[in-house]
Design a protein around this motif. Sequence first.
Motif, short mmCIF file in Angstrom:
data_model
loop_
_atom_site.label_atom_id
_atom_site.label_comp_id
_atom_site.label_asym_id
_atom_site.label_seq_id
_atom_site.Cartn_x
_atom_site.Cartn_y
_atom_site.Cartn_z
N SER A 33 0.66 -1.18 0.04
CA SER A 33 -0.08 -0.10 -0.10
C SER A 33 1.12 1.37 -0.21
O SER A 33 1.79 1.31 1.01
N VAL A 34 0.74 1.99 -0.99
CA VAL A 34 1.45 3.08 -1.03
C VAL A 34 0.85 4.40 -1.24
O VAL A 34 -0.27 4.38 -1.87
N THR A 35 1.24 5.51 -0.21
CA THR A 35 0.52 6.79 -0.22
C THR A 35 1.31 7.61 -0.90
O THR A 35 2.43 8.06 -0.91
N VAL A 36 0.67 8.28 -1.89
CA VAL A 36 1.38 9.38 -2.89
C VAL A 36 0.81 10.83 -2.60
O VAL A 36 -0.38 10.88 -2.51
N GLU A 37 1.76 11.85 -2.55
CA GLU A 37 1.30 13.17 -2.73
C GLU A 37 1.69 13.96 -3.75
O GLU A 37 2.87 13.89 -4.11
N GLY A 38 0.50 14.79 -4.26
CA GLY A 38 0.94 15.45 -5.64
C GLY A 38 -0.02 16.89 -5.42
O GLY A 38 -0.62 17.03 -4.75
N LYS A 39 0.51 17.67 -6.57
CA LYS A 39 -0.21 18.82 -6.59
C LYS A 39 -1.39 18.80 -7.40
O LYS A 39 -2.33 19.72 -7.31
N SER A 40 -1.48 17.71 -8.24
CA SER A 40 -2.77 17.40 -8.85
C SER A 40 -2.89 15.90 -9.18
O SER A 40 -2.07 15.24 -9.00
N MET A 41 -4.31 15.88 -9.55
CA MET A 41 -4.68 14.42 -9.95
C MET A 41 -3.50 13.96 -11.10
O MET A 41 -3.11 12.64 -11.08
N ASN A 42 -3.45 14.90 -12.14
CA ASN A 42 -2.57 14.49 -13.09
C ASN A 42 -1.07 14.04 -12.73
O ASN A 42 -0.46 13.43 -13.44
N GLU A 43 -0.74 14.77 -11.84
CA GLU A 43 0.64 14.74 -11.29
C GLU A 43 0.94 13.03 -10.59
O GLU A 43 1.80 12.50 -10.91
N VAL A 44 -0.16 12.85 -9.99
CA VAL A 44 -0.09 11.34 -9.22
C VAL A 44 -0.31 10.36 -10.39
O VAL A 44 0.54 9.54 -10.34
N ALA A 45 -1.23 10.78 -11.45
CA ALA A 45 -1.29 9.85 -12.53
C ALA A 45 -0.16 9.72 -13.13
O ALA A 45 0.20 8.53 -13.73
N ARG A 46 0.60 10.78 -13.62
CA ARG A 46 2.02 10.56 -14.07
C ARG A 46 3.07 9.67 -13.38
O ARG A 46 3.80 9.09 -13.89
N PHE A 47 2.91 9.92 -11.87
CA PHE A 47 3.93 9.16 -11.04
C PHE A 47 3.36 7.64 -11.30
O PHE A 47 4.39 6.88 -11.55
N VAL A 48 2.37 7.30 -11.23
CA VAL A 48 1.89 5.87 -11.38
C VAL A 48 2.31 5.37 -12.96
O VAL A 48 3.09 4.16 -12.90
N SER A 49 2.05 5.99 -13.86
CA SER A 49 2.19 5.55 -15.06
C SER A 49 3.78 5.81 -15.56
O SER A 49 4.27 4.69 -16.31
N GLU A 50 4.47 6.52 -15.14
CA GLU A 50 5.82 6.74 -15.52
C GLU A 50 7.00 6.21 -14.64
O GLU A 50 7.92 5.85 -15.00
N LYS A 51 6.56 6.23 -13.23
CA LYS A 51 7.63 5.78 -12.34
C LYS A 51 7.26 4.52 -11.76
O LYS A 51 7.91 3.68 -11.58
N LEU A 52 5.81 4.39 -11.06
CA LEU A 52 5.63 3.12 -10.54
C LEU A 52 5.42 1.92 -11.11
O LEU A 52 6.05 0.79 -10.90
N SER A 53 4.43 2.07 -12.23
CA SER A 53 4.31 0.86 -13.00
C SER A 53 5.12 0.42 -14.10
O SER A 53 5.19 -0.64 -14.60
N THR A 54 6.18 1.24 -14.12
CA THR A 54 7.44 0.82 -14.97
C THR A 54 8.20 -0.10 -14.20
O THR A 54 9.17 -0.77 -14.98
N LEU A 55 8.35 -0.14 -13.03
CA LEU A 55 9.17 -1.06 -12.24
C LEU A 55 8.79 -2.66 -12.82
O LEU A 55 7.78 -2.92 -12.70
N ASP A 56 9.88 -3.36 -12.82
CA ASP A 56 9.87 -4.77 -13.59
C ASP A 56 8.96 -5.52 -12.44
O ASP A 56 8.12 -6.44 -13.08
N GLU A 57 9.11 -5.38 -11.31
CA GLU A 57 8.33 -6.13 -10.13
C GLU A 57 6.98 -6.09 -10.08
O GLU A 57 6.32 -6.67 -9.47
#
Length: 166
Positions: A109-133
Amino acid sequence: MKINKEEREILEILEKDARLTASDIGKMIGESEQLVQAMIKRLEEERILVHYTTLIDWSKVEDDERVTAMIDVKVTPKRGVGFHETAERIYRFKEVSSVYLMSGAYDLSVTVEGKSMNEVARFVSEKLSTLDEVVSTTTHFQLKKYKHDGKIFEEKQIDNRIVVSP
């Protein structure tokens, strides 16, 4: 690490109010200020007492546009290290405020903070979901905070109006 009764009391007191002084805590548990300071230092050195925090209701601050998301993450554990290495990679991202190993359908369970929903969405799509595991994620955006760390954010308003009936 084994702690004694007084150290446990100190932890419970500080958990409720981290602004109390060693002198105040000493009076509460019947010990000297110096002994309390020594016990707190030991608890800090052993990383039992990790950090002192302040709880702020940012929703009451004008022009503060924070977005908080809780993300359920399904992970393929690595041989020999399990989930630890992946959790460590995730908690090193600046957007991440907490990571927990969970039981159930998702692993982390990961808690993320951002300035907008878009910023959080970019984090998920560009950083988190790109991890091999990382196998999959489910993102939940926080809409309103009612209670956090045992503290209620809005006390129930008492209705002082007079009941009028026909």
